[in-house]
Design a protein around this motif. Structure first.
Motif, mmCIF file in Angstrom:
data_model
loop_
_atom_site.group_PDB
_atom_site.id
_atom_site.type_symbol
_atom_site.label_atom_id
_atom_site.label_comp_id
_atom_site.label_asym_id
_atom_site.label_seq_id
_atom_site.Cartn_x
_atom_site.Cartn_y
_atom_site.Cartn_z
ATOM 1 N N SER A 1 -103.142 54.578 -33.986
ATOM 2 C CA SER A 1 -104.568 55.139 -34.225
ATOM 3 C C SER A 1 -105.478 53.939 -33.936
ATOM 4 N N GLU A 2 -106.664 54.286 -33.256
ATOM 5 C CA GLU A 2 -107.882 53.300 -33.248
ATOM 6 C C GLU A 2 -109.113 54.285 -33.286
ATOM 7 N N VAL A 3 -109.599 53.962 -34.787
ATOM 8 C CA VAL A 3 -110.744 54.804 -35.254
ATOM 9 C C VAL A 3 -111.749 53.770 -35.742
ATOM 10 N N SER A 4 -113.215 54.392 -35.235
ATOM 11 C CA SER A 4 -114.190 53.505 -35.757
ATOM 12 C C SER A 4 -115.486 54.822 -35.783
ATOM 13 N N THR A 5 -115.711 55.068 -37.078
ATOM 14 C CA THR A 5 -116.770 55.961 -37.234
ATOM 15 C C THR A 5 -117.932 55.690 -37.729
ATOM 16 N N GLY A 6 -118.074 54.362 -38.206
ATOM 17 C CA GLY A 6 -119.180 53.653 -39.123
ATOM 18 C C GLY A 6 -119.160 54.096 -40.788
ATOM 19 N N VAL A 7 -117.885 54.812 -40.901
ATOM 20 C CA VAL A 7 -117.793 54.974 -42.459
ATOM 21 C C VAL A 7 -116.422 54.509 -42.623
ATOM 22 N N GLY A 8 -116.341 53.385 -43.312
ATOM 23 C CA GLY A 8 -115.001 52.889 -43.349
ATOM 24 C C GLY A 8 -113.806 53.580 -44.037
ATOM 25 N N TYR B 1 -113.558 56.802 -44.421
ATOM 26 C CA TYR B 1 -113.169 57.745 -43.282
ATOM 27 C C TYR B 1 -112.057 57.342 -42.470
ATOM 28 N N ASP B 2 -112.590 56.224 -41.837
ATOM 29 C CA ASP B 2 -111.734 55.525 -40.854
ATOM 30 C C ASP B 2 -110.284 55.352 -41.354
ATOM 31 N N HIS B 3 -110.031 54.923 -42.714
ATOM 32 C CA HIS B 3 -108.907 54.922 -43.546
ATOM 33 C C HIS B 3 -108.295 56.211 -43.571
ATOM 34 N N MET B 4 -108.839 57.147 -43.885
ATOM 35 C CA MET B 4 -108.397 58.687 -44.115
ATOM 36 C C MET B 4 -108.055 59.261 -42.698
ATOM 37 N N LEU B 5 -108.459 58.900 -41.691
ATOM 38 C CA LEU B 5 -108.092 59.361 -40.300
ATOM 39 C C LEU B 5 -107.056 58.398 -39.794
ATOM 40 N N ASP B 6 -106.832 57.233 -40.103
ATOM 41 C CA ASP B 6 -105.859 56.251 -39.794
ATOM 42 C C ASP B 6 -104.392 57.089 -40.434
ATOM 43 N N ALA B 7 -104.808 57.440 -41.804
ATOM 44 C CA ALA B 7 -103.607 58.135 -42.800
ATOM 45 C C ALA B 7 -103.318 59.314 -41.943
ATOM 46 N N PHE B 8 -104.041 60.153 -41.522
ATOM 47 C CA PHE B 8 -103.928 61.287 -41.013
ATOM 48 C C PHE B 8 -102.853 61.055 -39.640
ATOM 49 N N ALA B 9 -103.413 60.209 -38.604
ATOM 50 C CA ALA B 9 -102.540 59.742 -37.680
ATOM 51 C C ALA B 9 -101.175 59.295 -37.905
ATOM 52 N N ARG B 10 -101.034 58.568 -38.862
ATOM 53 C CA ARG B 10 -99.678 58.009 -39.168
ATOM 54 C C ARG B 10 -98.702 59.049 -39.513
ATOM 55 N N SER C 1 -98.872 62.389 -39.655
ATOM 56 C CA SER C 1 -98.838 63.356 -38.921
ATOM 57 C C SER C 1 -98.056 62.849 -37.287
ATOM 58 N N LEU C 2 -97.881 61.745 -37.015
ATOM 59 C CA LEU C 2 -97.500 61.096 -35.848
ATOM 60 C C LEU C 2 -98.154 61.689 -34.767
ATOM 61 N N THR C 3 -99.680 61.842 -34.991
ATOM 62 C CA THR C 3 -100.356 62.150 -33.717
ATOM 63 C C THR C 3 -101.042 60.866 -33.415
ATOM 64 N N ASP C 4 -100.885 60.418 -32.044
ATOM 65 C CA ASP C 4 -101.790 59.402 -31.692
ATOM 66 C C ASP C 4 -103.275 59.984 -31.725
ATOM 67 N N LEU C 5 -103.980 59.019 -32.035
ATOM 68 C CA LEU C 5 -105.594 59.348 -32.285
ATOM 69 C C LEU C 5 -106.484 58.336 -31.980
ATOM 70 N N VAL C 6 -107.545 58.586 -31.233
ATOM 71 C CA VAL C 6 -108.436 57.517 -30.746
ATOM 72 C C VAL C 6 -109.773 58.305 -31.184
ATOM 73 N N VAL C 7 -110.625 57.780 -32.071
ATOM 74 C CA VAL C 7 -112.121 58.182 -32.637
ATOM 75 C C VAL C 7 -113.217 56.988 -32.469
ATOM 76 N N ARG C 8 -113.998 57.370 -31.694
ATOM 77 C CA ARG C 8 -115.300 56.580 -31.614
ATOM 78 C C ARG C 8 -116.450 57.359 -31.682
ATOM 79 N N THR C 9 -116.922 56.994 -32.965
ATOM 80 C CA THR C 9 -118.316 57.749 -33.360
ATOM 81 C C THR C 9 -119.354 56.725 -33.662
ATOM 82 N N GLU C 10 -120.502 57.218 -33.064
ATOM 83 C CA GLU C 10 -121.893 56.465 -33.315
ATOM 84 C C GLU C 10 -122.668 57.567 -33.832
#
Length: 202
Positions: free
Chosen positions: A28-35, A37-46, A48-57
């Motif tokens: 995972s490579e996650v950056s949403t501006g909400v720390g 939430y980044d942690h939660m999406l990293d956990a989802f990726a790890r 679920s074994l889904t590779d995940l890139v999120v870039r939110t501004e």
């Protein structure tokens, strides 16, 4: 068959890019501006074994709501696109996950029919602000995130909080349970030669 997707969405409130690979390793490579939430999406990726890139501004100078919501919209859209025709998937997934005192069950049906049932959070959880870098994560957003993902990914999703006290643990156990249930639901079943539905489509 590649089960990947890349979706971009821009509004006056946010710009979001999400990339997913359902057959990844949990990178995972996650950056949403909400720390948090980044942690939660990293956990989802790890988990679920889904590779995940999120870039939110987004407009986090107001609060984190728009960035969290809009990211969930795009993530749901990306998961739906990556699933494609759903041939060969298991369809159903069920996981119960502990995190210390917290315990959460999540059940996923890749049904093509959006529906979310979210129950069991203790009274007051919706008013909690969980800090970290960037804007705070409001406890009321957890149900909203799951409702949004299920709607845009066309999933039926049930999340039941069975126990818990710590606000961080309560949210993280939900994301991990969803991740494990989703992982099982989208897994390829070697015995399934078509779409797992009597209707012939999902």
């Amino acid at each position: 068959m590649s089960r990947t997707a890349r979706i971009e969405r821009t509004t006056k409130e946010s710009t979001v890019t999400v990339e997913v690979d359902l057959d990844g390793t949990g990178r995972s490579e996650v950056s949403t501006g909400v720390g948090f939430y980044d942690h939660m999406l990293d956990a989802f990726a790890r988990h679920s074994l889904t590779d995940l890139v999120v870039r939110t501004e987004g407009d986090t100078h107001i609060d984190g709501h728009h960035s969290v919501e809009d990211t969930a919209i795009v993530l749901g859209q990306a998961l739906r696109e990556a699933l494609g025709d759903k041939v060969g998937i298991r369809r159903f997934g069920d996981a119960t996950v502990p995190l210390d005192e917290a315990l959460v069950q999540a059940v996923v049906d890749v049904s093509g029919r959006p529906y979310c049932v979210h129950t069991g959070e203790p009274e007051g959880q919706v008013y909690v602000a969980i800090g970290g870098t960037g804007a705070a994560y409001q406890g009321s957003l957890t149900r909203h995130v799951f409702e949004t993902i299920s709607f845009h990914a066309h999933l039926a999703l049930h999340v039941r909080v069975l126990a818990g006290r710590d606000p961080h643990h309560l949210v993280e156990a939900q994301f991990k349970a969803f991740a494990r249930a989703f992982r099982d639901a989208v897994a390829i079943d070697p015995r399934e030669t078509g779409v797992p539905s009597t209707k012939g489509s999902l």
